[in-house]
Write an enzyme that holds these catalytic residues in place. Structure first.
Site, PDB file in Angstrom:
ATOM      1  N   GLY A   1       0.822  -1.211   0.000  1.00 42.43           N
ATOM      2  CA  GLY A   1       0.000   0.000   0.000  1.00 42.43           C
ATOM      3  C   GLY A   1       0.856   1.262   0.000  1.00 42.43           C
ATOM      4  O   GLY A   1       2.084   1.206  -0.121  1.00 42.43           O
ATOM      5  N   GLN A   2       0.202   2.414   0.134  1.00 43.20           N
ATOM      6  CA  GLN A   2       0.928   3.688   0.105  1.00 43.20           C
ATOM      7  C   GLN A   2       1.941   3.774   1.244  1.00 43.20           C
ATOM      8  O   GLN A   2       3.126   4.039   1.024  1.00 43.20           O
ATOM      9  CB  GLN A   2      -0.066   4.849   0.234  1.00 43.20           C
ATOM     10  CG  GLN A   2      -1.064   4.964  -0.891  1.00 43.20           C
ATOM     11  CD  GLN A   2      -1.803   6.283  -0.812  1.00 43.20           C
ATOM     12  OE1 GLN A   2      -1.336   7.308  -1.302  1.00 43.20           O
ATOM     13  NE2 GLN A   2      -2.974   6.276  -0.191  1.00 43.20           N
TER      14      GLN A   2
ATOM     15  N   TYR B   1     -16.546   2.194   6.861  1.00 43.06           N
ATOM     16  CA  TYR B   1     -15.072   2.244   6.953  1.00 43.06           C
ATOM     17  C   TYR B   1     -14.650   2.784   8.325  1.00 43.06           C
ATOM     18  O   TYR B   1     -13.848   2.157   9.026  1.00 43.06           O
ATOM     19  CB  TYR B   1     -14.518   3.113   5.828  1.00 43.06           C
ATOM     20  CG  TYR B   1     -13.053   3.473   5.988  1.00 43.06           C
ATOM     21  CD1 TYR B   1     -12.060   2.531   5.739  1.00 43.06           C
ATOM     22  CD2 TYR B   1     -12.669   4.757   6.399  1.00 43.06           C
ATOM     23  CE1 TYR B   1     -10.708   2.860   5.891  1.00 43.06           C
ATOM     24  CE2 TYR B   1     -11.333   5.095   6.545  1.00 43.06           C
ATOM     25  CZ  TYR B   1     -10.363   4.153   6.294  1.00 43.06           C
ATOM     26  OH  TYR B   1      -9.030   4.483   6.452  1.00 43.06           O
TER      27      TYR B   1
ATOM     28  N   TRP C   1      -6.126  11.793   4.949  1.00 39.36           N
ATOM     29  CA  TRP C   1      -5.964  12.267   3.568  1.00 39.36           C
ATOM     30  C   TRP C   1      -4.595  11.884   3.001  1.00 39.36           C
ATOM     31  O   TRP C   1      -3.836  12.732   2.531  1.00 39.36           O
ATOM     32  CB  TRP C   1      -6.160  13.782   3.516  1.00 39.36           C
ATOM     33  CG  TRP C   1      -7.530  14.289   3.844  1.00 39.36           C
ATOM     34  CD1 TRP C   1      -8.475  13.691   4.632  1.00 39.36           C
ATOM     35  CD2 TRP C   1      -8.120  15.525   3.403  1.00 39.36           C
ATOM     36  NE1 TRP C   1      -9.603  14.468   4.706  1.00 39.36           N
ATOM     37  CE2 TRP C   1      -9.410  15.609   3.965  1.00 39.36           C
ATOM     38  CE3 TRP C   1      -7.679  16.575   2.614  1.00 39.36           C
ATOM     39  CZ2 TRP C   1     -10.263  16.696   3.735  1.00 39.36           C
ATOM     40  CZ3 TRP C   1      -8.524  17.662   2.393  1.00 39.36           C
ATOM     41  CH2 TRP C   1      -9.806  17.705   2.948  1.00 39.36           C
TER      42      TRP C   1
HETATM   43  N1  LIG Z   1      -5.726   6.421   2.267  1.00 39.80           N
HETATM   44  C1  LIG Z   1      -6.103   7.394   3.094  1.00 39.80           C
HETATM   45  O1  LIG Z   1      -6.458   8.498   2.674  1.00 39.80           O
HETATM   46  C2  LIG Z   1      -6.084   7.162   4.588  1.00 39.80           C
HETATM   47  C3  LIG Z   1      -6.536   8.177   5.439  1.00 39.80           C
HETATM   48  C4  LIG Z   1      -6.489   7.971   6.811  1.00 39.80           C
HETATM   49  C5  LIG Z   1      -5.990   6.788   7.325  1.00 39.80           C
HETATM   50  N2  LIG Z   1      -5.584   5.806   6.477  1.00 39.80           N
HETATM   51  C6  LIG Z   1      -5.077   4.553   7.056  1.00 39.80           C
HETATM   52  O2  LIG Z   1      -3.685   4.485   6.764  1.00 39.80           O
HETATM   53  C7  LIG Z   1      -3.294   3.109   6.615  1.00 39.80           C
HETATM   54  C8  LIG Z   1      -2.547   2.929   5.316  1.00 39.80           C
HETATM   55  O3  LIG Z   1      -3.387   3.350   4.242  1.00 39.80           O
HETATM   56  P1  LIG Z   1      -2.888   3.286   2.736  1.00 39.80           P
HETATM   57  O4  LIG Z   1      -3.510   4.444   2.043  1.00 39.80           O
HETATM   58  O5  LIG Z   1      -1.418   3.069   2.694  1.00 39.80           O
HETATM   59  O6  LIG Z   1      -3.653   1.966   2.258  1.00 39.80           O
HETATM   60  P2  LIG Z   1      -3.627   1.271   0.830  1.00 39.80           P
HETATM   61  O7  LIG Z   1      -2.732   2.015  -0.097  1.00 39.80           O
HETATM   62  O8  LIG Z   1      -5.038   1.009   0.451  1.00 39.80           O
HETATM   63  O9  LIG Z   1      -2.903  -0.112   1.155  1.00 39.80           O
HETATM   64  C9  LIG Z   1      -3.446  -1.050   2.018  1.00 39.80           C
HETATM   65  C10 LIG Z   1      -2.706  -2.342   1.783  1.00 39.80           C
HETATM   66  O10 LIG Z   1      -3.224  -3.298   2.705  1.00 39.80           O
HETATM   67  C11 LIG Z   1      -3.511  -4.475   1.973  1.00 39.80           C
HETATM   68  N3  LIG Z   1      -4.555  -5.226   2.647  1.00 39.80           N
HETATM   69  C12 LIG Z   1      -5.896  -4.996   2.660  1.00 39.80           C
HETATM   70  N4  LIG Z   1      -6.521  -5.928   3.394  1.00 39.80           N
HETATM   71  C13 LIG Z   1      -5.545  -6.768   3.839  1.00 39.80           C
HETATM   72  C14 LIG Z   1      -5.556  -7.939   4.624  1.00 39.80           C
HETATM   73  N5  LIG Z   1      -6.712  -8.440   5.102  1.00 39.80           N
HETATM   74  N6  LIG Z   1      -4.384  -8.545   4.890  1.00 39.80           N
HETATM   75  C15 LIG Z   1      -3.218  -8.044   4.409  1.00 39.80           C
HETATM   76  N7  LIG Z   1      -3.144  -6.959   3.642  1.00 39.80           N
HETATM   77  C16 LIG Z   1      -4.299  -6.314   3.363  1.00 39.80           C
HETATM   78  C17 LIG Z   1      -3.944  -3.990   0.612  1.00 39.80           C
HETATM   79  O11 LIG Z   1      -3.875  -5.061  -0.310  1.00 39.80           O
HETATM   80  P3  LIG Z   1      -5.005  -5.135  -1.479  1.00 39.80           P
HETATM   81  O12 LIG Z   1      -4.611  -4.088  -2.459  1.00 39.80           O
HETATM   82  O13 LIG Z   1      -4.882  -6.539  -1.960  1.00 39.80           O
HETATM   83  O14 LIG Z   1      -6.336  -4.854  -0.820  1.00 39.80           O
HETATM   84  C18 LIG Z   1      -2.924  -2.884   0.372  1.00 39.80           C
HETATM   85  O15 LIG Z   1      -1.699  -3.394  -0.138  1.00 39.80           O
HETATM   86  C19 LIG Z   1      -4.579   2.302   6.747  1.00 39.80           C
HETATM   87  O16 LIG Z   1      -4.701   1.864   8.084  1.00 39.80           O
HETATM   88  C20 LIG Z   1      -5.680   3.307   6.462  1.00 39.80           C
HETATM   89  O17 LIG Z   1      -6.895   2.960   7.077  1.00 39.80           O
HETATM   90  C21 LIG Z   1      -5.619   5.965   5.124  1.00 39.80           C
END
Ligand SMILES: NC(=O)c1ccc[n+]([C@@H]2O[C@H](COP(=O)([O-])OP(=O)(O)OC[C@H]3O[C@@H](n4cnc5c(N)ncnc54)[C@H](OP(=O)(O)O)[C@@H]3O)[C@@H](O)[C@H]2O)c1
Length: 296
Positions: free
Chosen positions: A10-11, A125, A150
């Site tokens: 992920g990011q 979510y 964000w």
């Molecule tokens: N994105 C935002 O704007 C945002 C904002 C606030 C907080 N956050 C939090 O920040 C954290 C990181 O977010 P991010 O944006 O880096 O997320 P992301 O880019 O969506 O990456 C999440 C990663 O987790 C993997 N994943 C999902 N379900 C899984 C599971 N059951 N077991 C193992 N891997 C799994 C995904 O794989 P797949 O691609 O196969 O699903 C993906 O590689 C998360 O906790 C998110 O809730 C994000």
């Protein structure tokens, strides 16, 4: 000290892999194909194989709108997953650094949210992430929960890349101007997590819930304008951006009108300060157009 990283694709996971870690800290990077954190047996098997000294959980179900129609998947990734990791960490006697979200709040507070403010998520979510926080707190005292907001990076799906892509084919865009938040570079939160990991390794970690986001606040509309301004040296004149309201742009999930996070606690306990969101944006936009940028 082996570090088990979950959600490495992920990011934030990608930025954690790109960091330079101390030599004696091999990062064992896993994403869903290697380790589905919602599967307790898979988590136990990974712990037996890796024998981690610390777990970093960047894995989550992050599709905010799709979660409304896929609640089971959201709960598996965002509640059962962290619960499994926390239980395995407790059994192994090791800490967990877990990431959560600004969307645990309902947005009614007029100012920035502090860690102790009551949570009241507006959608599936946010509810699943809040339940994940609670599971970690209940299972494992030695935890750091980092709420952020964000997120964007040069890798993966995010608002910055969506705006730049849409602008290639749309001369004008309509963007919501009544939701306020703090854009956060995934590289910046990865650096914060590394600083926390070093303190934990040194035996001076502090446990609990912390906020970390880019410094300052903006609306999605203001963020879009800043993205196009930052991209102007490569892209030329920006598209026309029109401010609209949330009511003009209905989505399956409701979002908080204000999710600005007060990040003073992580500064006081860990000495971690976030930089202005505009500075981090400039770096990521440069990376998008020119390739890899130096890491913080
Ligand atoms: N994105 C935002 O704007 C945002 C904002 C606030 C907080 N956050 C939090 O920040 C954290 C990181 O977010 P991010 O944006 O880096 O997320 P992301 O880019 O969506 O990456 C999440 C990663 O987790 C993997 N994943 C999902 N379900 C899984 C599971 N059951 N077991 C193992 N891997 C799994 C995904 O794989 P797949 O691609 O196969 O699903 C993906 O590689 C998360 O906790 C998110 O809730 C994000």
């Amino acid at each position: 000290m082996n570090i088990l990283l979950c959600g490495a694709g992920g990011q934030v996971g990608t930025e954690l892999r790109r960091l330079t870690w101390p030599g004696g800290w091999p990062i064992v990077a896993t994403d869903r194909p290697e380790l589905d954190i919602g599967d307790r047996a898979a988590v136990d098997a990974a712990f037996a194989r890796v024998r981690p000294g610390l777990v970093l959980n960047a894995a989550a179900y992050t599709a905010v709108d799709r979660a409304e129609s896929e609640p089971e998947a959201a709960w598996a990734g965002n509640c059962q997953g962290p619960a499994n990791l926390a239980a395995a960490c407790r059994a192994a006697g090791i800490p967990l650094v877990h990431i959560s979200t600004d969307y645990v709040f309902d947005g009614d507070k007029p100012g920035p949210y502090v860690e102790g403010d009551p949570v009241k998520p507006l959608g599936v979510y946010g509810r699943s992430k809040e339940a994940g926080e609670e599971a970690v707190r209940n299972e494992l005292p030695e935890h750091v929960i980092l709420r952020t907001a964000w997120l964007y990076s040069a890798h993966g799906h995010n608002f910055v890349k969506t705006m730049l892509r849409l602008a290639e084919t749309h001369p004008s865009l309509r963007v919501v101007a009544d939701q306020h938040g703090s854009p956060t570079s995934a590289a910046d939160i990865a650096a914060a997590i590394a600083a926390i990991a070093m303190r934990i390794a040194a035996g001076s970690g502090r446990w609990g819930t912390y906020h970390f986001a880019g410094a300052g606040a903006v609306t999605w509309y203001g963020f879009a304008e800043a993205i196009f301004a930052a991209a102007a040296p490569w892209r030329g004149p920006p598209p026309e951006v029109t401010a609209i309201t949330t009511a003009d742009y209905p989505t399956p999930a409701r979002r908080p009108a204000n999710s600005v996070l007060d990040c003073r606690r992580i500064g006081a306990d860990y000495g971690i300060a976030s930089r202005p969101w505009q500075d981090a944006l400039a770096e990521v936009v440069r990376e998008l157009f020119e390739g890899s940028a130096p890491r913080p």
